[in-house]
Design a protein around this motif. Sequence first.
Motif, PDB file in Angstrom:
ATOM      1  N   ALA A 129       0.818  -1.375  -0.052  1.00 49.71           N
ATOM      2  CA  ALA A 129       0.009  -0.096  -0.016  1.00 49.71           C
ATOM      3  C   ALA A 129       0.954   1.068   0.059  1.00 49.71           C
ATOM      4  CB  ALA A 129      -0.874   0.032   1.180  1.00 49.71           C
ATOM      5  N   LYS A 130       2.288   1.223   0.636  1.00 46.17           N
ATOM      6  CA  LYS A 130       2.957   2.482   0.512  1.00 46.17           C
ATOM      7  C   LYS A 130       3.940   2.278  -0.610  1.00 46.17           C
ATOM      8  CE  LYS A 130       3.336   2.599   5.598  1.00 46.17           C
ATOM      9  NZ  LYS A 130       4.131   2.728   6.630  1.00 46.17           N
ATOM     10  N   ASN A 131       3.492   1.566  -1.684  1.00 44.42           N
ATOM     11  CA  ASN A 131       3.951   1.670  -3.159  1.00 44.42           C
ATOM     12  C   ASN A 131       5.451   0.966  -3.002  1.00 44.42           C
ATOM     13  OD1 ASN A 131       3.307   1.977  -5.840  1.00 44.42           O
ATOM     14  ND2 ASN A 131       4.721   3.901  -5.853  1.00 44.42           N
ATOM     15  N   GLN A 132       5.898  -0.060  -2.100  1.00 43.08           N
ATOM     16  CA  GLN A 132       7.029  -0.656  -1.739  1.00 43.08           C
ATOM     17  C   GLN A 132       7.175  -2.042  -2.518  1.00 43.08           C
ATOM     18  OE1 GLN A 132       7.632  -0.277   2.215  1.00 43.08           O
ATOM     19  NE2 GLN A 132       8.346   1.632   2.144  1.00 43.08           N
ATOM     20  N   LEU A 133       8.212  -2.224  -2.910  1.00 42.60           N
ATOM     21  CA  LEU A 133       8.288  -3.771  -3.504  1.00 42.60           C
ATOM     22  C   LEU A 133       9.316  -4.462  -3.185  1.00 42.60           C
ATOM     23  CD1 LEU A 133       6.996  -5.440  -6.184  1.00 42.60           C
ATOM     24  CD2 LEU A 133       8.889  -4.453  -7.491  1.00 42.60           C
ATOM     25  N   THR A 134       9.218  -5.748  -2.568  1.00 43.29           N
ATOM     26  CA  THR A 134      10.172  -6.444  -2.037  1.00 43.29           C
ATOM     27  C   THR A 134      10.564  -7.441  -3.295  1.00 43.29           C
ATOM     28  OG1 THR A 134       9.338  -6.581  -0.027  1.00 43.29           O
ATOM     29  CG2 THR A 134      10.950  -7.952  -0.204  1.00 43.29           C
ATOM     30  N   LEU A 135      12.003  -7.474  -3.470  1.00 46.10           N
ATOM     31  CA  LEU A 135      12.327  -8.376  -4.490  1.00 46.10           C
ATOM     32  C   LEU A 135      12.611  -9.815  -3.892  1.00 46.10           C
ATOM     33  CD1 LEU A 135      14.548  -5.857  -6.284  1.00 46.10           C
ATOM     34  CD2 LEU A 135      12.397  -6.525  -6.913  1.00 46.10           C
ATOM     35  N   PRO A 136      12.297 -10.710  -4.306  1.00 41.09           N
ATOM     36  CA  PRO A 136      12.448 -12.233  -3.941  1.00 41.09           C
ATOM     37  C   PRO A 136      14.270 -12.155  -3.763  1.00 41.09           C
ATOM     38  CG  PRO A 136      10.976 -12.157  -5.743  1.00 41.09           C
ATOM     39  CD  PRO A 136      11.709 -10.857  -5.847  1.00 41.09           C
ATOM     40  N   ARG A 137      14.596 -13.044  -2.798  1.00 41.08           N
ATOM     41  CA  ARG A 137      15.874 -13.190  -2.360  1.00 41.08           C
ATOM     42  C   ARG A 137      16.689 -13.797  -3.568  1.00 41.08           C
ATOM     43  NH1 ARG A 137      18.401 -13.030   2.394  1.00 41.08           N
ATOM     44  NH2 ARG A 137      16.281 -13.226   3.334  1.00 41.08           N
ATOM     45  N   ALA A 138      16.057 -14.900  -4.361  1.00 35.59           N
ATOM     46  CA  ALA A 138      16.646 -15.513  -5.559  1.00 35.59           C
ATOM     47  C   ALA A 138      17.247 -14.346  -6.432  1.00 35.59           C
ATOM     48  CB  ALA A 138      15.715 -16.363  -6.025  1.00 35.59           C
ATOM     49  N   VAL A 139      16.381 -13.289  -6.572  1.00 34.10           N
ATOM     50  CA  VAL A 139      16.738 -12.097  -7.624  1.00 34.10           C
ATOM     51  C   VAL A 139      17.860 -11.385  -7.310  1.00 34.10           C
ATOM     52  CG1 VAL A 139      15.657 -10.135  -8.813  1.00 34.10           C
ATOM     53  CG2 VAL A 139      14.210 -12.139  -8.558  1.00 34.10           C
ATOM     54  N   THR A 140      17.719 -10.840  -5.827  1.00 29.73           N
ATOM     55  CA  THR A 140      18.738 -10.187  -5.503  1.00 29.73           C
ATOM     56  C   THR A 140      20.204 -11.005  -5.479  1.00 29.73           C
ATOM     57  OG1 THR A 140      18.260 -10.498  -2.946  1.00 29.73           O
ATOM     58  CG2 THR A 140      17.449  -8.608  -4.131  1.00 29.73           C
ATOM     59  N   ASN A 141      20.312 -12.297  -5.082  1.00 27.50           N
ATOM     60  CA  ASN A 141      21.531 -13.094  -4.919  1.00 27.50           C
ATOM     61  C   ASN A 141      21.875 -13.097  -6.503  1.00 27.50           C
ATOM     62  OD1 ASN A 141      21.329 -13.491  -2.336  1.00 27.50           O
ATOM     63  ND2 ASN A 141      20.325 -15.449  -2.474  1.00 27.50           N
ATOM     64  N   ALA A 142      20.776 -13.327  -7.464  1.00 27.01           N
ATOM     65  CA  ALA A 142      21.498 -13.266  -8.824  1.00 27.01           C
ATOM     66  C   ALA A 142      22.187 -12.190  -9.092  1.00 27.01           C
ATOM     67  CB  ALA A 142      20.329 -13.809  -9.905  1.00 27.01           C
ATOM     68  N   VAL A 143      21.766 -11.000  -8.917  1.00 31.19           N
ATOM     69  CA  VAL A 143      22.450  -9.775  -9.587  1.00 31.19           C
ATOM     70  C   VAL A 143      23.631  -9.261  -8.641  1.00 31.19           C
ATOM     71  CG1 VAL A 143      20.396  -9.037 -10.923  1.00 31.19           C
ATOM     72  CG2 VAL A 143      20.859  -8.172  -8.603  1.00 31.19           C
TER      73      VAL A 143
END
Length: 75
Positions: A7-21
């Motif tokens: 609702a606060k316009n925030q997005l949490t990226l999955p750990r697999a995504v952040t680990n990959a980059v």
Amino acid sequence: MLAKLTAKNQLTLPRAVTNAVGSAEYFEVEVKDGRIILTPVRIQRSDAVRAKLAELGLQEQDIADAVSWARKPRK
């Protein structure tokens, strides 16, 4: 993978995504053909300082003049 927009316009990226980059605190965000594209950006402190100086319209000579003024002996 799914990521939920809060609702606060925030997005949490999955750990697999952040680990990959790799570790990135900032992401360049662009919209292309209806897709949101996030590109990891590694900001150097010197880049942040240069960006702020540019935002303020300060040139290299302005900084040199300020340093010279600050180093003048006081009476």
